[in-house]
Structures are given as structure tokens and as C-alpha cells.
Design an enzyme around this catalytic site. Structure first.
Site, PDB file in Angstrom:
ATOM      1  N   THR A 190       0.870  -1.181   0.000  1.00 50.22           N
ATOM      2  CA  THR A 190       0.000   0.000   0.000  1.00 50.22           C
ATOM      3  C   THR A 190       0.901   1.223   0.000  1.00 50.22           C
ATOM      4  O   THR A 190       2.079   1.136   0.364  1.00 50.22           O
ATOM      5  CB  THR A 190      -0.892   0.041   1.256  1.00 50.22           C
ATOM      6  OG1 THR A 190      -0.035   0.130   2.391  1.00 50.22           O
ATOM      7  CG2 THR A 190      -1.756  -1.186   1.362  1.00 50.22           C
ATOM      8  N   LYS A 229     -14.792  17.542  10.544  1.00 50.57           N
ATOM      9  CA  LYS A 229     -15.748  17.523  11.649  1.00 50.57           C
ATOM     10  C   LYS A 229     -16.013  18.954  12.095  1.00 50.57           C
ATOM     11  O   LYS A 229     -15.154  19.601  12.655  1.00 50.57           O
ATOM     12  CB  LYS A 229     -15.201  16.668  12.791  1.00 50.57           C
ATOM     13  CG  LYS A 229     -15.130  15.228  12.345  1.00 50.57           C
ATOM     14  CD  LYS A 229     -14.425  14.316  13.316  1.00 50.57           C
ATOM     15  CE  LYS A 229     -14.300  12.949  12.684  1.00 50.57           C
ATOM     16  NZ  LYS A 229     -12.922  12.553  12.386  1.00 50.57           N
ATOM     17  N   TRP A 255     -20.449  16.024  10.271  1.00 48.81           N
ATOM     18  CA  TRP A 255     -19.384  15.680   9.348  1.00 48.81           C
ATOM     19  C   TRP A 255     -19.630  16.336   7.996  1.00 48.81           C
ATOM     20  O   TRP A 255     -20.756  16.337   7.503  1.00 48.81           O
ATOM     21  CB  TRP A 255     -19.320  14.162   9.145  1.00 48.81           C
ATOM     22  CG  TRP A 255     -18.745  13.446  10.316  1.00 48.81           C
ATOM     23  CD1 TRP A 255     -18.510  13.973  11.559  1.00 48.81           C
ATOM     24  CD2 TRP A 255     -18.340  12.074  10.361  1.00 48.81           C
ATOM     25  NE1 TRP A 255     -17.990  13.006  12.375  1.00 48.81           N
ATOM     26  CE2 TRP A 255     -17.869  11.840  11.674  1.00 48.81           C
ATOM     27  CE3 TRP A 255     -18.325  11.051   9.441  1.00 48.81           C
ATOM     28  CZ2 TRP A 255     -17.391  10.603  12.070  1.00 48.81           C
ATOM     29  CZ3 TRP A 255     -17.850   9.822   9.833  1.00 48.81           C
ATOM     30  CH2 TRP A 255     -17.385   9.590  11.137  1.00 48.81           C
ATOM     31  N   GLU A 265      -5.883  -3.791  -0.428  1.00 46.40           N
ATOM     32  CA  GLU A 265      -6.198  -4.924   0.449  1.00 46.40           C
ATOM     33  C   GLU A 265      -7.358  -5.755  -0.087  1.00 46.40           C
ATOM     34  O   GLU A 265      -7.705  -6.792   0.472  1.00 46.40           O
ATOM     35  CB  GLU A 265      -6.557  -4.407   1.853  1.00 46.40           C
ATOM     36  CG  GLU A 265      -5.375  -3.848   2.636  1.00 46.40           C
ATOM     37  CD  GLU A 265      -5.099  -2.373   2.371  1.00 46.40           C
ATOM     38  OE1 GLU A 265      -5.553  -1.859   1.329  1.00 46.40           O
ATOM     39  OE2 GLU A 265      -4.430  -1.734   3.201  1.00 46.40           O
TER      40      GLU A 265
HETATM   41  P1  ADP Z   1      -3.804   3.392  -0.638  1.00 49.14           P
HETATM   42  O1  ADP Z   1      -4.798   2.908   0.373  1.00 49.14           O
HETATM   43  O2  ADP Z   1      -2.474   2.818  -0.492  1.00 49.14           O
HETATM   44  O3  ADP Z   1      -3.891   4.865  -0.930  1.00 49.14           O
HETATM   45  P2  ADP Z   1      -5.424   2.066  -2.503  1.00 49.14           P
HETATM   46  O4  ADP Z   1      -5.367   2.074  -3.952  1.00 49.14           O
HETATM   47  O5  ADP Z   1      -5.537   0.786  -1.809  1.00 49.14           O
HETATM   48  O6  ADP Z   1      -4.189   2.792  -2.036  1.00 49.14           O
HETATM   49  O7  ADP Z   1      -6.537   3.064  -2.052  1.00 49.14           O
HETATM   50  C1  ADP Z   1      -7.743   2.650  -1.556  1.00 49.14           C
HETATM   51  C2  ADP Z   1      -8.531   3.844  -1.137  1.00 49.14           C
HETATM   52  O8  ADP Z   1      -8.759   4.720  -2.242  1.00 49.14           O
HETATM   53  C3  ADP Z   1      -9.912   3.495  -0.655  1.00 49.14           C
HETATM   54  O9  ADP Z   1      -9.895   3.061   0.680  1.00 49.14           O
HETATM   55  C4  ADP Z   1     -10.639   4.808  -0.858  1.00 49.14           C
HETATM   56  O10 ADP Z   1     -10.400   5.705   0.192  1.00 49.14           O
HETATM   57  C5  ADP Z   1     -10.013   5.359  -2.096  1.00 49.14           C
HETATM   58  N1  ADP Z   1     -10.855   5.067  -3.258  1.00 49.14           N
HETATM   59  C6  ADP Z   1     -10.725   4.075  -4.151  1.00 49.14           C
HETATM   60  N2  ADP Z   1     -11.680   4.151  -5.096  1.00 49.14           N
HETATM   61  C7  ADP Z   1     -12.453   5.215  -4.785  1.00 49.14           C
HETATM   62  C8  ADP Z   1     -13.620   5.821  -5.366  1.00 49.14           C
HETATM   63  N3  ADP Z   1     -14.178   5.375  -6.482  1.00 49.14           N
HETATM   64  N4  ADP Z   1     -14.138   6.899  -4.743  1.00 49.14           N
HETATM   65  C9  ADP Z   1     -13.594   7.390  -3.618  1.00 49.14           C
HETATM   66  N5  ADP Z   1     -12.500   6.880  -3.038  1.00 49.14           N
HETATM   67  C10 ADP Z   1     -11.930   5.806  -3.601  1.00 49.14           C
END
Ligand code: ADP
Length: 541
Positions: free
Chosen positions: A186, A439, A444, A331
């Protein structure tokens, strides 16, 4: 009583065997680092993947050892996907946009034995090789005559010379489908990065799910372009799904600018593409300023961060391309939800349809999700109540590689770190990442909502909303904005633009113009860095 059906493990090698046998002449086309276009077929991919497997045997790489890659989307990377995992080694795709110290840290943490890299990354390798004592072989993804004579890297060899010595026949081993197949770290915006370790079973099940009609709807009649990098969560599993359905596969290599991507889409008659919003922004920018239209592109999956509504509308109204908004994470292999409409939505107004398309979508079979309150109680699916989003399923992480960070699950559910609503039809909408939500006075405010309004303004190229400390309300939102070149938009005009689009108390307190929003290694806005940039900022009185 046990069922009496054959028990074949779900192995990645079966995907490439299927593609080679049933779709032997379907094309795989790549824009190479060298700049030219390379084309061959799924039958060729299989042969060369088998040469990779033989090559690893010849190097004495043990089963389960990690093979790192630092490479763009291209055919050699694809061969490694199948040759490494198929021969029971673990493919470790590394994000080349990380800083060299982080790359070295990740290589050492994964204990990679071999590292294969595109020549564009030679300077990175020259900088880190002395700090990666585990690596026994460095392999440059190039022809033998392109190998620099004096690279300073010990045991450096060219990929083509390495596999060229090997036979293209290989009996893929059969083993437990729960064996590790690949891994991805990640981005680690806080602390050290942690790795998700995928299995053959999780990868093949994810490939089935990703290809479903309500997911990417991939079929043998598609020409698919993964712009999403193969170094980021296996390009959302597209290489595996593509082999499963036998579609044509088109790789952009390092050329991700609007013109290069547009030209490739047209030349290779691409019907389906996938990528993060920032890349599509460049593509749409190029197409609109040159007054171009797509002749074959029908649908595109956009995810990784929230897709601005203006982008979905522009793809549909100006270009006749359907956007499938998708959500997932490293994940989760990564797919969790995709946004496709149900039968009951066929006759609702375009405006209603648009409201649904903005959501991150419904869970694909295999992914179970729920939203919970701070005390862990499950919250209603009413489209309004928001809570922490938890997921479970067979392609969702159980523990991180080397148990880093302890056991993450809560009662068998993986906490995503996202805050979301789910409506009665099962459509999930991300409100925010829990660390980005603002917040204000006990309520929120979704930073995504605030960004989406700004992004719909014709003078705005990019917008990021963050909370600023406030003596009375705890936090108040402000929006950092990058103007489009030559745009004349003012702070007052943008603040007025929020009128009627969000509740009064949700309106940002200020607009700050910046030259650029800092982006992380996967093209997402880095709000931690933006907060540092604006650390001396004071809210207007
Ligand atoms: P990292 O967590 O390492 O930044 P990831 O690619 O695993 O990389 O990112 C996952 C996160 O990206 C999600 O938990 C979410 O917050 C965000 N995310 C992924 N797709 C979307 C989406 N379509 N809209 C909003 N947020 C998104």
C-alpha cells in the site's frame, strides 16, 4: 456427504493456458519503453511466460521466492505475471513513483531475490542496488544490445538474452490454490508501507468477478486498455480477467499523456479502458481542446479516488462513453463495488440515473459489506446514515505480509478506513476517508462533496478540500484550487458557486489558489502534504 465433482485448484497458470488454447491469435499490443509498438498474441505470451519459468529455474530461484518488477504496462511485464506466479514464485510489483529509499526499503522487506526493471528506471536501480543485498539477479527488460556496458550493477543481464536461452515448453506445477501468487505494498501515507499478499485462489476468483456483466463486462469481443498501472494492485486484475475471456489487450507503456492515450485508443480500436481520474482528466483535456471524438471506446472504469461528476457527465454527453465508477483498495485485490444500474432504473429520468452513477456502486458477489458506528453497531442502509465501511470476502486481506501492523480484522471484517452510506438498493457511496472527513460543530462534512462542486466550475482544473482548525466549530473546510490555464476565476466567484449546491454550513470558508495539488505515487491527492503546505494558513475571521 461430499460432492463428486473434480477438484482442480484455481491456479493462475490455467488462465494463460486457457487464453493460449482458446484465443491463440487474439492480440496483445504494447507501446514499448523504446517508443515503438509491439504486437503479438496470447499464444506468444504463454510461450514466453514458460521461458520465464524455465529462466527462474535456471537461476536457481526457489519456490515461493519473490521476484520484484519495476515496470510499465507492457508485454514483458505480462509474461512475468504468468511466468513467475505460474511456476510457484511470487510476483512483487513495485511502484516506481515511490522515492528510491522507499523502493529499497520495500525490496528488502519483501526479500526479493530477482528484480526485473524497465530501462526507464535504470537510474533508480543504479541508486539502490548497493542497498539491496538480497537481490542475486538484476534483469533489464530489454534486448541484449540495449544493455549498457558500464551500468555498475553486478550480474545485470537483459531479459531477452535471459529468456532467449530457455525452451518455451514447461509443465506448470500443480499446487494448493491458497499458495501466494503476487504482492503489492500500500502507498503508506502514514508509517511504513504494508503488503497485501494475494493467492492463486483469490486472484482467479477476483478475475471471474471482475469480468461479470455488472462489473467490467469483459468479453472476447473487447479490446481492453488498462491505463491503471500493472504495478498498482495488478492493474485492477485486468491482465488475469483479460486472459480468462481472451480479449485483445492494449498496453500504453510509459506514455500516459492525453495525446498518446487517445492515439492508442483509436489505432487499436479500444472498446474498454480503466484508470484513475487524473489520467482521464488529461485524456479529456486533449480530446476537448482538439475537438476529437472516440470511434470505438464504449465504456471506462474509473476508480482509485472519487470520480468527479463533471467527468462522468462529460464522458457521456460529449463522447458517448459510459463511466463505471468503481471502488476498491490494495487490500481487496482491489475490486469491491462497481456502479451499474438495476432493471428498475431503466425508466427513471437521466437526472436520477446520474445521481446513482455518482455513487461507488454495488458489491460484486464475493464481497460483503456493512457500515458501522463508532461502537461497532451495524447502521441502516438508508442512503443517509454514514459509518465506517467494513468488508469481507475471499479476495480481501486477512493479515498483512509478515503480520505487519498486527491482526487487522474486527470480528472477521476488514475495516477499510473509508466512511460511507449504503442505500436500500445496496449502492454504496464513499463520504470520505475517515482521516479526511471534516468535523464541524459535531457534524461531518464530506471533503469529496466540496471538491466535486469546485471541479464542476469551468475554470477549475483540480480541487482538494481539507479541514482547518477552528476555535468554535473544531474544523472548517477550505478548498485548495488549481485554475485551468488562462482561467480568470476569483475566490468570491467560487464561494458563490457553492450557493444552493451544498448546505449553508457545509460551504467552504475559503478558497486558496495553489499552483499544484501534491499527488502521491498512485496519482491520488496527498492531503497530508497539502496540510503541510498550508500549515501557516489562517482562516478568515
Ligand atoms: P492506498 O490505500 O495505499 O492509498 P489504494 O489504492 O488501496 O491505495 O486506495 C484505496 C482507497 O482509495 C480506498 O480506501 C478509498 O479511500 C479510495 N478510493 C478508491 N476508489 C475510490 C472511489 N471510487 N471513490 C472514492 N475513493 C476511492
Amino acid at each position: 456427504m461430499l460432492g463428486q465433482m473434480q477438484n482442480h485448484p484455481l491456479l493462475i497458470s490455467r488462465l494463460i493456458d486457457h487464453a493460449a488454447r482458446h484465443h491463440a491469435d487474439s492480440e496483445v499490443v504494447s507501446r514499448r519503453v523504446e517508443g515503438d509498438i509491439h504486437r503479438y498474441t496470447w499464444a506468444d505470451v504463454q510461450k514466453r511466460a514458460k521461458q520465464v519459468a524455465n529462466g527462474l529455474d535456471a537461476l536457481g530461484v526457489g519456490l515461493g521466492e519473490r521476484i520484484g518488477t519495476l515496470a510499465w504496462n507492457g508485454y514483458r511485464h505480462l509474461e512475468l505475471y504468468f511466468g513467475v506466479s505460474g511456476s510457484n514464485r511470487v510476483l512483487h510489483t513495485i511502484n516506481p513513483r515511490l522515492i528510491p529509499e522507499q523502493i529499497a526499503w520495500i525490496v528488502n522487506h519483501a526479500e526479493d531475490k530477482v528484480l526485473c526493471f524497465d530501462m526507464s528506471f535504470l537510474p533508480i536501480i543504479q541508486g539502490i542496488h548497493a542497498h539491496c543485498p538480497n537481490i542475486t539477479h538484476w534483469i533489464a527488460l530489454c534486448d541484449a544490445d540495449k544493455l549498457p556496458a558500464d551500468s555498475g550493477i553486478p550480474n545485470l543481464r537483459s531479459y531477452e538474452a535471459w529468456i532467449g536461452e530457455q525452451p518455451n515448453t514447461y509443465a506448470w506445477p500443480v499446487f494448493d490454490e491458497n499458495t501466494a501468487s503476487s504482492m503489492c505494498y500500500t502507498s503508506g501515507t502514514t508509517g511504513h508501507p504494508k503488503a497485501a499478499l494475494y493467492s492463486h485462489r483469490s486472484t482467479v476468483l477476483h478475475a471471474f468477478a471482475a469480468a461479470l456483466p455488472d462489473a467490467m463486462a469483459l468479453s472476447a469481443s473487447d479490446s481492453a486498455l488498462p491505463v491503471v498501472p500493472m504495478f498498482h494492485v495488478n492493474a485492477w486484475g485486468l491482465p488475469y480477467s483479460a486472459a480468462m475471456v481472451g480479449c485483445k489487450l492494449v498496453f500504453p507503456g510509459p506514455a500516459l499523456d492525453g495525446k498518446s492515450v487517445f492515439d492508442l485508443i483509436e489505432a487499436e480500436k479500444v472498446t474498454f479502458a480503466a484508470g484513475v481520474p487524473t489520467v482521464w482528466q488529461m485524456l479529456l483535456g486533449y480530446a476537448s481542446s482538439n475537438n476529437l471524438r472516440f470511434s470505438t471506446l464504449k465504456r471506462t472504469v474509473i476508480g482509485g479516488s472519487a470520480c468527479p461528476p463533471a467527468m462522468i457527465a462529460s464522458f457521456r454527453d460529449n463522447y458517448g462513453v459510459d463511466v463505471l465508477h468503481a471502488w476498491g483498495m490494495t487490500e481487496m485485490s482491489p475490486l469491491g463495488t462497481l456502479c451499474t444500474l438495476k432493471e428498475k432504473h431503466r425508466h427513471v429520468s437521466e437526472e436520477e440515473k446520474m445521481k446513482i452513477r455518482l455513487k461507488q456502486g454495488r458489491a460484486i458477489f464475493g464481497v460483503d459489506m456493512k457500515i458501522v458506528s463508532d461502537d461497532g453497531a451495524e447502521l441502516p442502509w438508508d442512503g443517509k446514515t454514514y459509518g465506517d465501511l467494513y468488508v469481507k470476502g475471499p479476495w480481501i486481506l486477512d493479515t498483512y505480509y509478515k503480520n505487519e501492523g498486527g491482526y487487522p480484522l474486527i470480528d472477521g471484517w476488514f475495516p477499510t478506513g473509508d466512511v460511507a452510506t449504503i442505500d436500500a438498493d445496496g449502492f454504496m457511496q464513499i463520504t470520505d476517508r475517515s482521516k479526511d472527513v471534516i468535523k464541524s460543530g459535531g457534524e461531518w462534512i464530506s471533503s469529496i462533496d466540496i471538491e466535486n462542486v469546485a471541479m464542476a466550475h469551468p475554470g477549475v482544473a483540480m480541487a482538494a478540500c481539507i479541514g482547518m482548525p477552528h476555535p468554535k466549530w473544531d474544523e472548517r473546510p477550505i478548498v485548495a484550487v488549481v485554475k485551468k490555464p488562462d482561467a480568470q476565476v476569483t475566490r468570491e466567484e467560487l464561494l458563490a458557486f457553492y450557493e444552493g449546491k451544498v448546505a449553508k454550513w457545509q460551504k467552504p470558508d475559503d478558497v486558496v489558489f495553489v499552483d499544484a495539488i501534491p499527488l502521491g505515487a498512485t496519482g491520488k491527492m496527498l492531503k497530508t502534504r497539502l496540510r503541510e503546505m498550508l500549515k501557516d494558513y489562517k482562516l478568515p475571521a
